[in-house]
Scaffold this active site. Structure first.
Site, mmCIF file in Angstrom:
data_model
loop_
_atom_site.group_PDB
_atom_site.id
_atom_site.type_symbol
_atom_site.label_atom_id
_atom_site.label_comp_id
_atom_site.label_asym_id
_atom_site.label_seq_id
_atom_site.Cartn_x
_atom_site.Cartn_y
_atom_site.Cartn_z
ATOM 1 N N LEU A 18 0.114 5.461 10.685
ATOM 2 C CA LEU A 18 1.401 5.936 10.148
ATOM 3 C C LEU A 18 2.315 4.736 9.941
ATOM 4 O O LEU A 18 2.343 3.834 10.775
ATOM 5 C CB LEU A 18 2.018 6.908 11.154
ATOM 6 C CG LEU A 18 3.482 7.327 11.016
ATOM 7 C CD1 LEU A 18 3.668 8.743 11.594
ATOM 8 C CD2 LEU A 18 4.466 6.375 11.701
ATOM 9 N N ASP A 20 6.164 4.205 7.306
ATOM 10 C CA ASP A 20 7.505 4.743 7.045
ATOM 11 C C ASP A 20 7.604 6.273 7.019
ATOM 12 O O ASP A 20 6.737 6.941 6.437
ATOM 13 C CB ASP A 20 8.010 4.299 5.664
ATOM 14 C CG ASP A 20 7.736 2.858 5.358
ATOM 15 O OD1 ASP A 20 7.260 2.129 6.228
ATOM 16 O OD2 ASP A 20 7.993 2.467 4.201
ATOM 17 N N GLN A 36 4.108 7.680 5.498
ATOM 18 C CA GLN A 36 3.062 6.818 4.931
ATOM 19 C C GLN A 36 1.844 6.927 5.832
ATOM 20 O O GLN A 36 1.934 6.690 7.045
ATOM 21 C CB GLN A 36 3.561 5.369 4.865
ATOM 22 C CG GLN A 36 4.584 5.129 3.782
ATOM 23 C CD GLN A 36 3.956 5.140 2.399
ATOM 24 O OE1 GLN A 36 3.286 4.203 1.998
ATOM 25 N NE2 GLN A 36 4.149 6.231 1.654
ATOM 26 N N TYR A 80 3.374 5.169 -2.339
ATOM 27 C CA TYR A 80 4.267 4.450 -1.429
ATOM 28 C C TYR A 80 5.497 5.299 -1.094
ATOM 29 O O TYR A 80 5.646 6.429 -1.531
ATOM 30 C CB TYR A 80 4.664 3.104 -2.057
ATOM 31 C CG TYR A 80 3.699 1.977 -1.767
ATOM 32 C CD1 TYR A 80 2.429 2.217 -1.246
ATOM 33 C CD2 TYR A 80 4.062 0.650 -2.001
ATOM 34 C CE1 TYR A 80 1.558 1.166 -0.965
ATOM 35 C CE2 TYR A 80 3.203 -0.400 -1.719
ATOM 36 C CZ TYR A 80 1.947 -0.144 -1.204
ATOM 37 O OH TYR A 80 1.099 -1.182 -0.926
ATOM 38 N N SER A 81 6.416 4.674 -0.349
ATOM 39 C CA SER A 81 7.524 5.428 0.244
ATOM 40 C C SER A 81 8.472 6.054 -0.771
ATOM 41 O O SER A 81 8.626 5.566 -1.893
ATOM 42 C CB SER A 81 8.328 4.511 1.163
ATOM 43 O OG SER A 81 7.619 4.334 2.350
ATOM 44 N N ARG A 148 10.667 -0.780 -5.362
ATOM 45 C CA ARG A 148 10.109 0.467 -4.797
ATOM 46 C C ARG A 148 11.050 1.213 -3.868
ATOM 47 O O ARG A 148 12.162 0.815 -3.637
ATOM 48 C CB ARG A 148 8.819 0.153 -4.055
ATOM 49 C CG ARG A 148 8.955 -0.837 -2.932
ATOM 50 C CD ARG A 148 7.604 -0.957 -2.183
ATOM 51 N NE ARG A 148 7.600 -2.070 -1.284
ATOM 52 C CZ ARG A 148 7.137 -3.291 -1.579
ATOM 53 N NH1 ARG A 148 6.636 -3.538 -2.759
ATOM 54 N NH2 ARG A 148 7.193 -4.253 -0.678
ATOM 55 N N ASP A 149 10.523 2.318 -3.336
ATOM 56 C CA ASP A 149 11.140 3.133 -2.281
ATOM 57 C C ASP A 149 12.404 3.857 -2.748
ATOM 58 O O ASP A 149 13.504 3.643 -2.208
ATOM 59 C CB ASP A 149 11.442 2.274 -1.034
ATOM 60 C CG ASP A 149 10.232 1.478 -0.561
ATOM 61 O OD1 ASP A 149 9.098 1.902 -0.866
ATOM 62 O OD2 ASP A 149 10.416 0.435 0.109
ATOM 63 N N GLU A 204 13.501 -3.622 1.404
ATOM 64 C CA GLU A 204 12.665 -2.422 1.331
ATOM 65 C C GLU A 204 13.475 -1.199 1.779
ATOM 66 O O GLU A 204 14.477 -1.325 2.483
ATOM 67 C CB GLU A 204 11.429 -2.583 2.233
ATOM 68 C CG GLU A 204 10.481 -3.668 1.736
ATOM 69 C CD GLU A 204 9.112 -3.646 2.430
ATOM 70 O OE1 GLU A 204 8.100 -3.754 1.737
ATOM 71 O OE2 GLU A 204 9.069 -3.523 3.667
HETATM 72 C C1 FRU Z 1 7.824 -0.525 4.228
HETATM 73 C C2 FRU Z 1 6.860 -0.473 3.053
HETATM 74 C C3 FRU Z 1 7.543 0.089 1.809
HETATM 75 C C4 FRU Z 1 6.379 0.628 1.022
HETATM 76 C C5 FRU Z 1 5.496 1.164 2.104
HETATM 77 C C6 FRU Z 1 4.018 1.051 1.830
HETATM 78 O O1 FRU Z 1 7.165 -0.507 5.464
HETATM 79 O O2 FRU Z 1 6.309 -1.747 2.793
HETATM 80 O O3 FRU Z 1 8.319 -0.837 1.089
HETATM 81 O O4 FRU Z 1 6.767 1.616 0.115
HETATM 82 O O5 FRU Z 1 5.807 0.440 3.286
HETATM 83 O O6 FRU Z 1 3.295 1.706 2.852
#
Ligand code: FRU
Length: 445
Positions: A18, A20, A36, A80-81, A148-149, A204
């Site tokens: 596990l 984020d 994640q 991803y997140s 991202r995110d 991030e």
């Molecule tokens: C943060 C991160 C995010 C990304 C995700 C990938 O821990 O690196 O930026 O979306 O984890 O698992």
């Protein structure tokens, strides 16, 4: 009792890895906590998916399995997140589709695509078709391929999205996008960049939220300088207020990263973080048993009488209290994990667990492992306190969250004792210990 390190108060996968928290929301009478997930590797190998827990009350949870897979061209190297947004009778989930092209690339300036994707769900686990909202051509030309995110919220009848990014000059920033009208599935336009000089090479998991009428920007920056009292971990996470002058870390312990906030139906702003960080120089021996990492407990965010942002353990936790014991300075207590300790503070003090010590001395609170078999590479973390009136510790079977001074400062750590029985030696403070029941976590798998 032998400690199997299975957490009682923190969400963790039954198997696999596990990181984020994702898509945090309350929808259709249920809290939804996505994360994640690499179901087949406790070391996080393989492309990231989203796992899913749901609960009516934050105490009785069900794991419904893997609900979002990297199964299209637009997310083929990882789902991803991202975040959740409730609209009408659907939950909208926004996330980043990570695409790595095979070849001799650095994957920073080349060889990677980042697609911001929307799926909707009516039940939390069956997802609609994937709708690509933004791709590389939509980001400012000064950005690298790390964008991202998404975190999305409603404002003045439109929707806003904040993304974390790394620029080509190796500085981090946040990008704000906005919808033309009130359709979050429609077109998105670039609005502005949020930047702070000398503040890391990548931001991030950004989050923008309002508390008592004031806006905050939370980010998880990479590349900050490590000092004795600030940014002690490999990567950091904290928040700026609207002035963007002061950055306050969310957590000063060993294991905390990539938090996200959301609103509960009774109007609380809750924060959940990953109780872990990437690229750490310490280990988690649960990995040898098939799983690794957990989330923090939900934390209620508030503003105290001095105008400071504070975090408190979610109030539902109080209903898990069992036996209560009082203690005074000089006592040795025997108790079982999980437990809660609370004490008012009016002088320097120390608390020793045999394998872990914490002390307040000359305005500095220190958390230090004294047995490396339990700390697994974790050493010492410090936090400066301008006065400290209380301490509240929530100790689970293999983690601890320490709330200092009404939640003005928090420290989280994993630890791995062989037994669930602990001896606590206290000096310089009087207080209370409660033993705690665990949450219920069922699985459909
Ligand atoms: C943060 C991160 C995010 C990304 C995700 C990938 O821990 O690196 O930026 O979306 O984890 O698992």
């Amino acid at each position: 009792m032998k400690n199997d390190w299975r957490q009682k108060l923190h969400l963790e996968p039954f198997r696999g890895w596990l990181n984020d928290p994702n898509g945090l929301s309350f929808f259709n009478g249920m809290y939804h906590v996505y994360f994640q997930y690499c179901p087949d590797s406790p070391y996080g190998k393989g492309d990231k998916c989203w796992g899913h827990f749901q609960s009516p009350d934050l105490l009785h949870w069900e794991f419904t399995g893997t609900v979002l897979f990297p199964d299209t061209e637009a997310d083929k190297s990882g789902a991803y997140s991202g975040c959740g947004l409730v609209k009408d009778d659907e939950l909208y989930l926004f996330y980043t589709g990570n695409v790595k092209h095979p070849g001799d690339y650095d994957y920073i300036t080349d060889g990677r695509d980042a697609n911001q994707i929307l799926v909707t769900t009516k039940d939390g686990h069956n997802m609609s078709r994937k709708n690509i909202l933004l791709g590389n051509h939509d980001y400012p030309e000064y950005c690298s391929r790390h964008v991202r995110d998404p975190k999305v919220w409603e404002e003045d009848g439109k929707y806003k999205m904040v993304l974390g990014a790394r620029k080509l000059d190796d500085t981090g920033c946040a990008l704000i996008y906005t919808t033309k009208d009130s359709d979050p599935a429609g077109e998105w336009f670039f609005e502005k960049e949020i930047f702070k000089p000398n503040f890391g090479y990548m931001w991030e998991c950004p989050d923008i939220f309002t508390l008592n009428g004031k806006k905050y920007l939370s980010i998880s920056p990479q590349g900050l300088e490590h000092t004795e009292f600030e940014h002690q971990n490999v990567y950091s996470s904290g928040r700026f207020d609207e002035s963007m002058t002061d950055f306050t870390e969310w957590d000063y312990g060993f294991d905390f990263y990539a938090p996200q906030t959301f609103e509960s139906p009774d109007g609380r702003r809750l924060l959940i973080g990953w109780m872990g960080i990437g690229d750490i120089p310490y280990t988690n021996p649960t990995a040898e048993k098939g799983w690794q990492h957990c989330l923090t407990m939900p934390r209620e965010l508030g503003i105290d009488e001095y105008g400071r942002l504070v975090q408190k353990p979610f109030k539902e936790l109080n209903s898990l209290r069992k036996e209560k014991m009082g203690f005074s300075s000089g006592d040795v207590l025997k108790t079982d994990l999980p437990f809660e300790l609370f004490a008012l503070i009016d002088s320097d003090f120390d608390i020793r667990f045999g394998f872990l010590e914490m002390r307040l001395k000359n305005g500095v609170f220190t958390l230090e492992f004294t047995d490396d078999k339990v700390g697994c590479g974790r050493t010492k973390r410090n936090v400066k306190l301008n006065g400290c009136v209380d301490i509240r510790i929530i100790a689970d079977t293999s983690s601890m969250e320490i709330y200092l001074n009404g939640g003005q400062r928090v420290m989280s750590t994993r630890f791995y004792p062989q037994s669930t029985e602990v001896d606590i030696m206290v000096n310089g403070l009087d207080g209370l210990v409660y033993t705690l029941d665990g949450m219920e976590v069922k699985t459909r798998e």
